[in-house]
Write an enzyme that holds these catalytic residues in place. Sequence first.
Site, PDB file in Angstrom:
ATOM      1  N   THR A   1      -4.089  -0.729   0.754  1.00 38.28           N
ATOM      2  CA  THR A   1      -3.508   0.548   0.319  1.00 38.28           C
ATOM      3  C   THR A   1      -2.758   1.261   1.440  1.00 38.28           C
ATOM      4  OG1 THR A   1      -5.614   0.635  -0.863  1.00 38.28           O
ATOM      5  CG2 THR A   1      -4.094   2.341  -1.333  1.00 38.28           C
TER       6      THR A   1
ATOM      7  N   LYS B   1     -10.850   5.009   1.179  1.00 39.09           N
ATOM      8  CA  LYS B   1      -9.628   4.312   1.619  1.00 39.09           C
ATOM      9  C   LYS B   1      -8.385   4.992   1.065  1.00 39.09           C
ATOM     10  CE  LYS B   1      -8.397   2.323  -2.354  1.00 39.09           C
ATOM     11  NZ  LYS B   1      -7.081   2.351  -3.010  1.00 39.09           N
TER      12      LYS B   1
HETATM   13  O1  LIG Z   1      -6.717   1.141  -5.533  1.00 40.03           O
HETATM   14  C1  LIG Z   1      -5.653   0.575  -5.566  1.00 40.03           C
HETATM   15  C2  LIG Z   1      -5.475  -0.779  -5.038  1.00 40.03           C
HETATM   16  O2  LIG Z   1      -6.676  -1.415  -4.736  1.00 40.03           O
HETATM   17  C3  LIG Z   1      -4.476   1.266  -6.106  1.00 40.03           C
HETATM   18  O3  LIG Z   1      -4.074   2.191  -5.188  1.00 40.03           O
HETATM   19  P1  LIG Z   1      -3.296   3.511  -5.632  1.00 40.03           P
HETATM   20  O4  LIG Z   1      -4.194   4.274  -6.544  1.00 40.03           O
HETATM   21  O5  LIG Z   1      -3.008   4.202  -4.335  1.00 40.03           O
HETATM   22  O6  LIG Z   1      -2.033   3.071  -6.319  1.00 40.03           O
END
Ligand SMILES: O=C(CO)COP(=O)(O)O
Length: 320
Positions: A242, A185
């Site tokens: 995300t 993701k």
């Molecule tokens: O995994 C995340 C939210 O579930 C955090 O995302 P990021 O690492 O892109 O900040």
Amino acid sequence: MKIGIAGGGAFGTALGVALALDGNPVYLWARDADRVAQMQETRKNPKLPGVTLPLNMSFSAALEPLLACDTILIAIPAQTLPAFLTAHADALDGKTLVACCKGIDLKRMTGPASTIRDLVPGAQAAMLTGPSFAADIARGLPTALTLACADDDLGAILQTALSTTNIRLYRTTDTIGAELGGALKNVMAIASGVAIGAKLGESARAALITRGFPEMQRLALALGAQSDTLAGLSGFGDLVLTCTSEQSRNYRYGLALGSGSGFDQTTTVEGAATARAVRQLAHELDIDMPICTVVADLTEGKTDVSTALNTLLSRPLKEE
Ligand SMILES: O=C(CO)COP(=O)(O)O
Ligand SMILES: NC(=O)C1=CN([C@@H]2O[C@H](COP(=O)(O)OP(=O)(O)OC[C@H]3O[C@@H](n4cnc5c(N)ncnc54)[C@H](O)[C@@H]3O)[C@@H](O)[C@H]2O)C=CC1
């Protein structure tokens, strides 16, 4: 259960806050002695502005207090996990190691739980993953996550022990699905950020999310994941979060790529290395992963946004 956390960044600290506020003494190890001293003295972590660290959280740059815990949550970047495990393999033997990182290791081509199993075979491996920003967890906002453990009895123990008033854990034995959903993701979040950064519009982002999901499933199912896991919190849930929030660093990195603006290279962006790992896996397994492949090429400067867009839009038309 004596709970230790490896990693003094945003996520490790946030998990520690939630667990400590629920009454668990928490032992947090961070490699940076200055950060440890700062957290000890100020009860703050600059990565979590406005959050006070509870008094039953203790901090150390020495490993002994961490290694005295039977359950260790590992919240360091995915590409650093193998070196951490290898360096401390003997001391980690027999422990329950809960990977809280999201990514596919570029050298081994494995997700975090599989990496633990490979490098510390005497440990019990689990994954804690799903849609949750560290800032939300640390501020006590409600979240629902996936606790994956191949041993369902241990999974049930961890589910109870690690659920807090604001973290509701759902359980699965499908560690492969949980680790791949969380890793993949992030690549889609970069793609979504690129689309918005390049002003391609929200319709384009919706298309990327929707077409990105079966792409995630293709690779994950080929590697042994269960489809239900991908459709759950650790896959679809985290994909939605995300790809749509500027709180996400992967998404913000994509925004910067798409708009041609600068980005702080010290920021943890797991999706960049994972995109490269996926491109290689897709090649080896002969699986069609077009979005991940263009993201990998973009992050390496092998293509630009308009060529990447043309690559995706000129693919043969097919059934949905
Ligand atoms: O995994 C995340 C939210 O579930 C955090 O995302 P990021 O690492 O892109 O900040
Ligand atoms: N921040 C978030 O909202 C969430 C993060 N995660 C995951 O948690 C993992 C960690 O991310 P964050 O804490 O947010 O990143 P961060 O950038 O805030 O912190 C990373 C921490 O790891 C430490 N670190 C880096 N290399 C290390 C090494 N070799 N050995 C030991 N420590 C090392 C750094 O010093 C830093 O304290 C990532 O895989 C991320 O995907 C998962 C869910 C939410």
